[in-house]
Design a protein around this motif. Sequence first.
Motif: not given
Length: 69
Positions: A38-53, A5-15
């Motif tokens: 950190k995840f650029v290689s996964l953007l091109h991996d056909k075995n990883t489902e990508k969800q642009h937020l 998941y990428y392309g949006g606001k991701i809140i972790t709740m980690d202070e």
Amino acid sequence: MRKLYYGGKIITMDEHNKYVEAVLVENGVIADVGPLSKFVSLLHDKNTEKQHLEGQTIMPAFIDSHMED
């Protein structure tokens, strides 16, 4: 199953790391979070489902497994 998941606001709740650019989920469990770079290689991996937020927000939530239908 791996989903990024990428392309949006991701809140972790980690202070110490309240917001991240991407979150990786493997088999229904958060496996890693961090900058999208950190995840650029996964953007091109056909075995990883990508969800642009598309700018939407993701935040932690609880699922109550004790609820009855």
